[in-house]
Design a protein around this motif. Sequence first.
Motif, PDB file in Angstrom:
ATOM      1  N   SER A 158       0.814  -1.225   0.000  1.00  0.00           N
ATOM      2  CA  SER A 158       0.000   0.000   0.000  1.00  0.00           C
ATOM      3  C   SER A 158       0.842   1.269   0.000  1.00  0.00           C
ATOM      4  O   SER A 158       0.296   2.367  -0.058  1.00  0.00           O
ATOM      5  CB  SER A 158      -0.945   0.011   1.203  1.00  0.00           C
ATOM      6  N   SER A 309      -5.857   1.200   2.561  1.00  0.00           N
ATOM      7  CA  SER A 309      -6.619  -0.015   2.284  1.00  0.00           C
ATOM      8  C   SER A 309      -6.373  -0.591   0.894  1.00  0.00           C
ATOM      9  O   SER A 309      -6.837  -1.695   0.596  1.00  0.00           O
ATOM     10  CB  SER A 309      -8.118   0.262   2.449  1.00  0.00           C
ATOM     11  N   GLU A 310      -5.659   0.142   0.027  1.00  0.00           N
ATOM     12  CA  GLU A 310      -5.418  -0.321  -1.336  1.00  0.00           C
ATOM     13  C   GLU A 310      -3.939  -0.233  -1.662  1.00  0.00           C
ATOM     14  O   GLU A 310      -3.196   0.549  -1.064  1.00  0.00           O
ATOM     15  CB  GLU A 310      -6.211   0.532  -2.340  1.00  0.00           C
ATOM     16  N   ARG A 311      -3.517  -1.018  -2.630  1.00  0.00           N
ATOM     17  CA  ARG A 311      -2.122  -1.002  -3.044  1.00  0.00           C
ATOM     18  C   ARG A 311      -1.802   0.305  -3.768  1.00  0.00           C
ATOM     19  O   ARG A 311      -2.647   0.865  -4.466  1.00  0.00           O
ATOM     20  CB  ARG A 311      -1.812  -2.208  -3.917  1.00  0.00           C
ATOM     21  N   ARG A 314      -1.650   1.455  -8.830  1.00  0.00           N
ATOM     22  CA  ARG A 314      -3.065   1.392  -9.188  1.00  0.00           C
ATOM     23  C   ARG A 314      -3.390   0.198 -10.084  1.00  0.00           C
ATOM     24  O   ARG A 314      -4.547  -0.186 -10.221  1.00  0.00           O
ATOM     25  CB  ARG A 314      -3.490   2.697  -9.862  1.00  0.00           C
ATOM     26  N   THR A 317      -3.414  -5.341  -7.509  1.00  0.00           N
ATOM     27  CA  THR A 317      -4.498  -5.652  -6.576  1.00  0.00           C
ATOM     28  C   THR A 317      -3.992  -6.653  -5.552  1.00  0.00           C
ATOM     29  O   THR A 317      -2.953  -7.305  -5.741  1.00  0.00           O
ATOM     30  CB  THR A 317      -5.709  -6.247  -7.309  1.00  0.00           C
TER      31      THR A 317
END
Length: 662
Positions: A158, A309-311, A314, A317
């Motif tokens: 992340s 909460s996300e890598r 972009r 996943t």
Amino acid sequence: MPVFRVALDLPLHRLFDYLAPETAGRDDIGLRVRVPFGRGERVGVIIDVAASGAWPLEQLKAAGEVLRDLPPLPSDFFALCSFASTYYQAPHGEVVLQALPAGLKRCAPPNRRSVRPPLPGEPPLALPDLTAEQAAAVAAVALDAGFSVHLLYGVTGSGKTEVYLRLIERVLACGRQVLLLVPEINLTPQLEERVRARFPQRTVVALHSELAEAARERNWRAAFVGGADIVLGTRLAIFTPLPRLGLIVVDEEHDPSFKQQDGMRYSARDLAVVRARQVGVPAVLGSATPSLETWANAGGGRYRRLTLSERANRQATLPQIRILDTRRLPLHEGIAAPLLAAIDERLARGEQSLVFLNRRGYAPVLACPACGWVSHCRRCAANLVLHLADRRLRCHHCGFEQRIPSACPTCGNQDIHPFGRGTQRLEEWLQGKFPAARILRVDRDSVKSRKQWEVMLERIHSGEADILVGTQMLAKGHDFPKLTLVGVLGADAALYAADWRAPERLFAQLMQVAGRAGRAELKGEVVIQTQYPEHPLFTALAVHDYAGFAASQLQEREQAGFPPYAFQAVLRAEAPQMADAIAFLKAAAALPTVAAHGEVLLYDPVPMRMARLANLERGQLLAESLSRPALQAFLPQWREAIEGLKAPARLRWHLEVDPLEF
């Protein structure tokens, strides 16, 4: 005549008085001094200059030369050492002196060259774009608002390191220093390279045990006098004096390597928070799988939680996690057919796979099927591990080793077999299964130094390996763009371990190793083999639900009265005979001071799980309280009373506060 109060590196809970020169004054506090001790001479640190000592002046020896090659150690350094000494029940002199490089504790310190300044003209790297969550995390840390603690909770990949670097940039712009702690040496080269590339005009120094003595002292001096802008180190670096400290970052804060397991048994992560509070600067604790103590502190409002909460990439996943039920699948050298097929697919696509087995060596044990002989360690309550490449049996606890016997030592049977599997055996079998594949084994047998580790990382990054066979050395902090498959073997062993921390550690380990897959544009997959696919730990893992797992674990701990809802210390004793260790612990439990502290509960003395280590039998006595102040009030009185107990000559004991191992 003035008196120096001197801290010496001795296991004694007192300072030593020496006659000081007539010219001595308060400016000498914090300097090193040579003093006579016994038949020799030692280097100590001047803690105080007093008009008189605890003994008559005629009984005091005169101090030797005051060493003025460095400025005095600062007051915030002594404040941290004083806290550590009091909280962890460690001798004050031992705490102060263990923080100094070895060369500074010698009576004739060698001359060291200074740290070379960065080369001019190196352009900084272009900054990557931040995600909205990364930008919010950077903005949330107020560097000029004094003390605060932030938990940077981000999924693997992340971009937590990028958040650290942006915060470091802001701190350096204010003319201040940064202390960046990592749990293990093998994480240091990659992070150090990234930090140096981002700040080519700044002085970056590393402090860890792999450094040569001269390099470590040189880097420590640079940090102490303010010449180093960024200090990157392992747990002992928390004591490094920094005159312009503006930020403390603890990466992978959940890692048990931050807990010292000998000498003064301290937690560098916890001391980082204490130091930040004492100096009035922010502390950032980062992890994809925070320790439950840290998670509880964030949930209770003591720390501020910042979530990624996300890598950061972009196009990347989170990997898909597949749980294989090995009760219904045949295994070939411990590997199920679906995992083998997945490895074959990656080989065909030119991608990398990691087979994770946290057990080095060829096999955990060598045994005789005829009489039941097992390769036990003669010094420990453990088995000797078979290392076939070296033709040795080796104990991973005490280091004892011997040659592999040609026949059973008990019955003479020549048909002795390895049982179980380690990374060496797995590497050998995979090479036979995939003869065209380039297989690289990464464990502490194949990587024994920093230089070997750097070479290994370069080979992985350059694509010279198709299949990695590795232990926890590969489980965290590494970014391999071509790695798209992680297969996990042997995960079940920790599910029902006697250690109540085992589920937390297993979840963190599996989540961290799973995070190595699919960190770039290529999609990642994780295959975990288990005989317990319905276990709640695997259910949470399959959907990357750390928060749900942590909530269930904290609920169980609260019901059971375990930390962080209780506070613990353990008294350990080791002796040639277990009876002596247990008798000493029973005597400690029966001391009058115990009855005077009703808020502290002492359990019965018991052998440790590793009851015998290096020819010594080990027992322990657990002290527990629902109140940290109550436990802290009890421990110094108890320790002082224990010091008065008579014990066998070869018995050794120590107190550990907030223990992680039992």
